[in-house]
Write a protein that holds these residues in place. Structure first.
Motif, PDB file in Angstrom:
ATOM      1  N   ILE A  20     -67.795 -17.447 -34.001  1.00  0.00           N
ATOM      2  CA  ILE A  20     -68.553 -16.576 -33.089  1.00  0.00           C
ATOM      3  C   ILE A  20     -69.610 -15.857 -33.929  1.00  0.00           C
ATOM      4  CG2 ILE A  20     -68.424 -14.590 -31.509  1.00  0.00           C
ATOM      5  CD1 ILE A  20     -65.243 -16.426 -32.070  1.00  0.00           C
ATOM      6  N   GLU A  21     -70.861 -16.273 -33.770  1.00  0.00           N
ATOM      7  CA  GLU A  21     -71.972 -15.701 -34.543  1.00  0.00           C
ATOM      8  C   GLU A  21     -72.673 -14.643 -33.690  1.00  0.00           C
ATOM      9  OE1 GLU A  21     -73.135 -19.716 -37.066  1.00  0.00           O
ATOM     10  OE2 GLU A  21     -74.171 -19.323 -35.177  1.00  0.00           O
ATOM     11  N   VAL A  22     -72.824 -13.448 -34.234  1.00  0.00           N
ATOM     12  CA  VAL A  22     -73.502 -12.360 -33.516  1.00  0.00           C
ATOM     13  C   VAL A  22     -74.720 -11.924 -34.325  1.00  0.00           C
ATOM     14  CG1 VAL A  22     -73.298 -10.058 -32.500  1.00  0.00           C
ATOM     15  CG2 VAL A  22     -71.309 -11.595 -32.527  1.00  0.00           C
ATOM     16  N   SER A  23     -75.884 -12.001 -33.696  1.00  0.00           N
ATOM     17  CA  SER A  23     -77.128 -11.593 -34.348  1.00  0.00           C
ATOM     18  C   SER A  23     -77.762 -10.458 -33.542  1.00  0.00           C
ATOM     19  CB  SER A  23     -78.083 -12.791 -34.435  1.00  0.00           C
ATOM     20  OG  SER A  23     -79.359 -12.368 -34.883  1.00  0.00           O
ATOM     21  N   ILE A  24     -78.137  -9.377 -34.231  1.00  0.00           N
ATOM     22  CA  ILE A  24     -78.804  -8.251 -33.569  1.00  0.00           C
ATOM     23  C   ILE A  24     -80.183  -8.086 -34.200  1.00  0.00           C
ATOM     24  CG2 ILE A  24     -78.738  -5.761 -33.122  1.00  0.00           C
ATOM     25  CD1 ILE A  24     -75.730  -5.913 -33.051  1.00  0.00           C
ATOM     26  N   SER A  25     -81.225  -8.063 -33.325  1.00  0.00           N
ATOM     27  CA  SER A  25     -82.597  -7.938 -33.813  1.00  0.00           C
ATOM     28  C   SER A  25     -83.414  -7.128 -32.807  1.00  0.00           C
ATOM     29  CB  SER A  25     -83.216  -9.329 -34.022  1.00  0.00           C
ATOM     30  OG  SER A  25     -83.138 -10.087 -32.825  1.00  0.00           O
ATOM     31  N   ALA A  26     -84.695  -6.994 -33.063  1.00  0.00           N
ATOM     32  CA  ALA A  26     -85.557  -6.197 -32.182  1.00  0.00           C
ATOM     33  C   ALA A  26     -85.649  -6.842 -30.802  1.00  0.00           C
ATOM     34  CB  ALA A  26     -86.945  -6.082 -32.803  1.00  0.00           C
ATOM     35  N   GLY A  27     -85.543  -6.036 -29.780  1.00  0.00           N
ATOM     36  CA  GLY A  27     -85.587  -6.513 -28.407  1.00  0.00           C
ATOM     37  C   GLY A  27     -84.617  -5.716 -27.561  1.00  0.00           C
ATOM     38  N   ASN A  28     -84.369  -6.190 -26.333  1.00  0.00           N
ATOM     39  CA  ASN A  28     -83.455  -5.421 -25.477  1.00  0.00           C
ATOM     40  C   ASN A  28     -82.676  -6.290 -24.488  1.00  0.00           C
ATOM     41  OD1 ASN A  28     -85.482  -6.152 -23.799  1.00  0.00           O
ATOM     42  ND2 ASN A  28     -86.036  -4.087 -23.103  1.00  0.00           N
ATOM     43  N   LYS A  29     -82.381  -7.558 -24.862  1.00  0.00           N
ATOM     44  CA  LYS A  29     -81.630  -8.427 -23.957  1.00  0.00           C
ATOM     45  C   LYS A  29     -80.400  -8.996 -24.648  1.00  0.00           C
ATOM     46  CE  LYS A  29     -83.264 -10.891 -20.667  1.00  0.00           C
ATOM     47  NZ  LYS A  29     -83.919 -11.973 -19.887  1.00  0.00           N
ATOM     48  N   TYR A  30     -79.420  -9.389 -23.817  1.00  0.00           N
ATOM     49  CA  TYR A  30     -78.219 -10.043 -24.327  1.00  0.00           C
ATOM     50  C   TYR A  30     -78.331 -11.544 -24.043  1.00  0.00           C
ATOM     51  CZ  TYR A  30     -76.020  -5.364 -24.171  1.00  0.00           C
ATOM     52  OH  TYR A  30     -75.720  -4.043 -24.351  1.00  0.00           O
ATOM     53  N   TYR A  31     -77.951 -12.368 -25.010  1.00  0.00           N
ATOM     54  CA  TYR A  31     -77.930 -13.819 -24.818  1.00  0.00           C
ATOM     55  C   TYR A  31     -76.569 -14.350 -25.272  1.00  0.00           C
ATOM     56  CZ  TYR A  31     -83.032 -13.425 -24.466  1.00  0.00           C
ATOM     57  OH  TYR A  31     -84.295 -13.084 -24.089  1.00  0.00           O
ATOM     58  N   MET A  32     -75.981 -15.185 -24.442  1.00  0.00           N
ATOM     59  CA  MET A  32     -74.708 -15.842 -24.787  1.00  0.00           C
ATOM     60  C   MET A  32     -74.963 -17.341 -24.770  1.00  0.00           C
ATOM     61  SD  MET A  32     -71.361 -15.262 -25.336  1.00  0.00           S
ATOM     62  CE  MET A  32     -70.899 -13.760 -24.512  1.00  0.00           C
ATOM     63  N   VAL A  33     -74.872 -18.004 -25.929  1.00  0.00           N
ATOM     64  CA  VAL A  33     -75.162 -19.437 -26.022  1.00  0.00           C
ATOM     65  C   VAL A  33     -73.981 -20.167 -26.664  1.00  0.00           C
ATOM     66  CG1 VAL A  33     -77.667 -19.139 -26.104  1.00  0.00           C
ATOM     67  CG2 VAL A  33     -76.358 -19.122 -28.233  1.00  0.00           C
ATOM     68  N   GLY A  34     -73.996 -21.497 -26.580  1.00  0.00           N
ATOM     69  CA  GLY A  34     -72.899 -22.287 -27.149  1.00  0.00           C
ATOM     70  C   GLY A  34     -71.979 -22.852 -26.090  1.00  0.00           C
ATOM     71  N   LEU A  35     -72.526 -23.166 -24.903  1.00  0.00           N
ATOM     72  CA  LEU A  35     -71.793 -23.773 -23.784  1.00  0.00           C
ATOM     73  C   LEU A  35     -70.630 -22.897 -23.283  1.00  0.00           C
ATOM     74  CD1 LEU A  35     -72.756 -26.447 -22.577  1.00  0.00           C
ATOM     75  CD2 LEU A  35     -70.814 -27.580 -23.643  1.00  0.00           C
ATOM     76  N   PRO A  36     -70.898 -21.607 -22.974  1.00  0.00           N
ATOM     77  CA  PRO A  36     -69.827 -20.753 -22.442  1.00  0.00           C
ATOM     78  C   PRO A  36     -69.644 -20.966 -20.940  1.00  0.00           C
ATOM     79  CG  PRO A  36     -71.846 -19.482 -22.618  1.00  0.00           C
ATOM     80  CD  PRO A  36     -72.179 -20.874 -23.099  1.00  0.00           C
ATOM     81  N   ASP A  37     -68.417 -20.793 -20.433  1.00  0.00           N
ATOM     82  CA  ASP A  37     -68.230 -20.821 -18.987  1.00  0.00           C
ATOM     83  C   ASP A  37     -68.464 -19.412 -18.437  1.00  0.00           C
ATOM     84  OD1 ASP A  37     -65.964 -19.357 -19.550  1.00  0.00           O
ATOM     85  OD2 ASP A  37     -64.567 -20.666 -18.494  1.00  0.00           O
ATOM     86  N   ASN A  38     -68.280 -19.232 -17.127  1.00  0.00           N
ATOM     87  CA  ASN A  38     -68.595 -17.935 -16.511  1.00  0.00           C
ATOM     88  C   ASN A  38     -67.755 -16.792 -17.074  1.00  0.00           C
ATOM     89  OD1 ASN A  38     -70.651 -18.841 -14.887  1.00  0.00           O
ATOM     90  ND2 ASN A  38     -69.319 -19.296 -13.137  1.00  0.00           N
ATOM     91  N   ALA A  39     -66.473 -17.065 -17.347  1.00  0.00           N
ATOM     92  CA  ALA A  39     -65.592 -16.022 -17.882  1.00  0.00           C
ATOM     93  C   ALA A  39     -66.086 -15.531 -19.240  1.00  0.00           C
ATOM     94  CB  ALA A  39     -64.156 -16.541 -18.007  1.00  0.00           C
ATOM     95  N   VAL A  40     -66.626 -16.447 -20.061  1.00  0.00           N
ATOM     96  CA  VAL A  40     -67.150 -16.064 -21.373  1.00  0.00           C
ATOM     97  C   VAL A  40     -68.459 -15.292 -21.207  1.00  0.00           C
ATOM     98  CG1 VAL A  40     -67.890 -16.885 -23.642  1.00  0.00           C
ATOM     99  CG2 VAL A  40     -66.066 -18.087 -22.429  1.00  0.00           C
ATOM    100  N   LYS A  41     -69.321 -15.755 -20.293  1.00  0.00           N
ATOM    101  CA  LYS A  41     -70.607 -15.074 -20.056  1.00  0.00           C
ATOM    102  C   LYS A  41     -70.401 -13.629 -19.598  1.00  0.00           C
ATOM    103  CE  LYS A  41     -73.232 -19.218 -18.795  1.00  0.00           C
ATOM    104  NZ  LYS A  41     -73.759 -20.009 -17.650  1.00  0.00           N
ATOM    105  N   GLU A  42     -69.352 -13.427 -18.790  1.00  0.00           N
ATOM    106  CA  GLU A  42     -69.098 -12.085 -18.246  1.00  0.00           C
ATOM    107  C   GLU A  42     -68.515 -11.129 -19.293  1.00  0.00           C
ATOM    108  OE1 GLU A  42     -66.412 -13.080 -15.150  1.00  0.00           O
ATOM    109  OE2 GLU A  42     -67.977 -13.693 -13.732  1.00  0.00           O
ATOM    110  N   SER A  43     -68.171 -11.661 -20.470  1.00  0.00           N
ATOM    111  CA  SER A  43     -67.478 -10.842 -21.471  1.00  0.00           C
ATOM    112  C   SER A  43     -68.309  -9.651 -21.938  1.00  0.00           C
ATOM    113  CB  SER A  43     -67.085 -11.697 -22.679  1.00  0.00           C
ATOM    114  OG  SER A  43     -68.245 -12.140 -23.355  1.00  0.00           O
ATOM    115  N   LEU A  44     -69.645  -9.752 -21.950  1.00  0.00           N
ATOM    116  CA  LEU A  44     -70.476  -8.667 -22.473  1.00  0.00           C
ATOM    117  C   LEU A  44     -70.295  -7.366 -21.690  1.00  0.00           C
ATOM    118  CD1 LEU A  44     -73.621 -10.696 -23.527  1.00  0.00           C
ATOM    119  CD2 LEU A  44     -72.189  -9.318 -25.033  1.00  0.00           C
ATOM    120  N   GLN A  45     -70.025  -7.478 -20.382  1.00  0.00           N
ATOM    121  CA  GLN A  45     -69.767  -6.255 -19.584  1.00  0.00           C
ATOM    122  C   GLN A  45     -68.442  -5.614 -20.003  1.00  0.00           C
ATOM    123  OE1 GLN A  45     -71.266  -8.998 -18.052  1.00  0.00           O
ATOM    124  NE2 GLN A  45     -73.160  -7.819 -18.053  1.00  0.00           N
ATOM    125  N   ARG A  46     -67.428  -6.444 -20.215  1.00  0.00           N
ATOM    126  CA  ARG A  46     -66.124  -5.924 -20.651  1.00  0.00           C
ATOM    127  C   ARG A  46     -66.224  -5.337 -22.061  1.00  0.00           C
ATOM    128  NH1 ARG A  46     -64.603 -10.827 -18.114  1.00  0.00           N
ATOM    129  NH2 ARG A  46     -64.420 -11.910 -20.109  1.00  0.00           N
TER     130      ARG A  46
END
Length: 512
Positions: A20-46
């Protein structure tokens, strides 16, 4: 800043390491990549809510979370915890130097509590194989992971505990389990016993033969004759699980999420009894996110199908191949998974819709042709895969009221174990062959050689009953098991005669 944490994805009964690679840089959006399903995509809210509750901040910058390898689909909510730790480390709120030593898995609640995951045992095995120092996972699953030697298992209840651990402000307590002690502590701990069953000595004998050779069996008899009671007690006379079988069985139940928090290792043979309304997928496994079915949950144990003709025909037919191959492959467009399915099938049925066909006292009230129609719900190819057909008759009052103590499961099991030991020696040089029911036709000819008188008897029986070539092999396999129970080197005439007797549904009397 780029930070890596490590988790796992479960495929079949094995796991694969996920970075699980996490990169933080200038900007203001969240991106989830690497073929996640809906449950994984929703993880950022949790993750965001849990981080706030723990007293830390969610960065208001561009966050990219990559789940590598990116070509494998990631499913479920177990990636919440490694993502949260990755975000905190990438934003400099916790140190990142120790992250490379640990597998981290767990689902986060909004209040930071950590929920249980599925497949903790195969994930722990993968972590140990990949050389990780420890595995941080929900407390409810920690006993599963703790049985893996060479891996430190930490059970956690909140995100705050994990943060404190990596901040080195509060250590986590390692859970230790002595695998052999755990295995031996509860082995053979069954609540049922054959001594509970009054009478039915011939049925107990048939089940003893089935247990000794790993044979499939069908019990045919009227309602209340004790079919279900007898089937429930079959696991009590099977040989105890060895440590390898216990681990294999535990892995399947871990993947299916069927282990309780108190269980570290399954030490008794599984007994599964699905309702007759079960679907094809629930029986053999599969689904959108493939999961083990009942036949895999019964691996190394007993699958009991009560009221066999009431099951949908398609459900019964999909069992035919796993019964032969002792495994089931679930294929999808992008991948395929394989689950072990080496189980003993025990089925029960009434002989007709009213239940009293061939009853010694009560009269069958079914119309002409109804019995045949009822029996024809079970296909010939499926019946051929069932080695023993056993008629169960009701127990009379004198036997029910008798104070004579019936033989205990322990004594029957001792005979079964002796027969299995003979088979172990016989198949010592065969890696995937352990008992008589698994023999190939070629092996049957070699191991189950019979005398000229035996050949004549078998020829006569086959012509009279109209048996198939597969049924011929089944008779020889069962005869070999009866000979093993007797401690006989060769298959004698009486062994063969008893074996032929266990083909009730092939007889003309059952043609309706």
């Amino acid at each position: 800043m780029l930070v890596k944490t490590y988790g796992s994805a479960v495929y079949g009964v094995n796991a694969l390491t996920i970075t699980i690679e996490v990169s933080i840089s200038a900007g203001n959006k969240y991106y989830m990549v690497g073929l996640p399903d809906n449950a994984v995509k929703e993880s950022l809210q949790r993750v965001e809510s849990a981080i706030h509750v723990a007293g830390f901040r969610m960065p208001r910058q561009k966050i990219v979370v990559n789940l590598a390898p990116a070509d494998i689909r990631k499913e479920g909510s177990a990636y919440d915890l490694p993502i949260a730790i990755g975000v905190l480390a990438a934003s400099g709120q916790i140190p990142s130097e120790d992250l490379e030593n640990y597998f981290i898995m767990g689902e986060l609640s909004l209040d930071g509590a950590i929920q249980p995951i599925k497949g903790a045992l195969p994930i722990a095995i993968q972590a140990q194989q990949d050389g990780f120092k420890g595995f941080i996972l929900p407390k409810q699953n920690v006993r599963e992971a703790a049985i893996v030697d060479g891996l430190i298992a930490y059970g956690v209840e909140t995100l705050a505990q994990v943060i404190a651990f990596f901040n080195k402000s509060e250590p986590l307590e390692q859970v230790k389990i002595n695998t052999r002690e755990e295995f031996l502590k509860n082995i053979s701990n069954y609540e049922h016993d054959f001594a509970d069953v009054k009478g039915q000595e011939n049925i107990k004998r048939a089940l003893e033969i089935a247990a000794a050779g790993g044979h499939n069996v069908i019990l045919i008899g009227p309602p209340g004759a004790g079919k279900t009671m007898l089937a429930k007690r079959l696991p009590t006379i099977l040989p105890p699980l060895n440590l390898y079988e216990a681990l294999e069985t535990t892995k399947i139940h871990s993947v299916a999420g069927k282990l309780s928090a108190a269980d570290a290792l399954m030490t008794v043979r599984p007994y599964r009894s699905p309702h007759h309304t079960i679907s094809d997928v629930a029986l053999v496994g599969g689904g959108m996110n493939p999961a083990p079915g009942e036949i895999s949950l019964a691996h190394n144990g007993v699958l009991f199908l009560d009221e066999l003709p009431e099951f949908k025909r398609t459900v019964l037919e999909v069992m035919r191949q796993p019964l032969e191959d002792r495994k089931v492959s679930i294929s999808r467009a992008r991948f395929s998974v394989e689950y072990p399915a080496s189980f003993m099938l025990v089925a029960s049925m009434n002989p007709c819709p009213c239940g009293f066909y061939n009853h010694p006292e009560k009269e069958c009230v079914c119309a002409p042709g109804v019995v045949q129609k009822y029996l024809s719900k079970i296909s010939g190819p499926l019946l051929d895969r069932i080695d023993l057909h056993v008629e169960v008759t009701p127990v009379n009052f004198s036997e029910l009221a008798s104070s004579r103590e019936a033989e205990k499961s322990e004594r029957i099991r001792a005979r079964v174990i002796r027969a299995r030991e003979i088979q172990d020696r016989r198949f010592a040089d065969k890696e995937d062959l352990h008992y008589n029911a698994q023999m190939s036709p070629k092996m049957v000819r070699k191991v189950c050689a019979i005398s000229e008188a035996g050949t004549t008897l078998l020829k006569s029986a086959m012509e009279r009953l109209g048996l198939s070539a597969r049924a011929y092999d089944r008779i020889l396999k069962v005869a070999r098991t009866i000979a093993d129970l007797d401690g006989s080197e060769t298959v004698e005439l009486e062994h063969l005669a008893e074996s032929i007797n266990y083909r009730s549904l092939d007889r003309d009397g059952w043609a309706g």
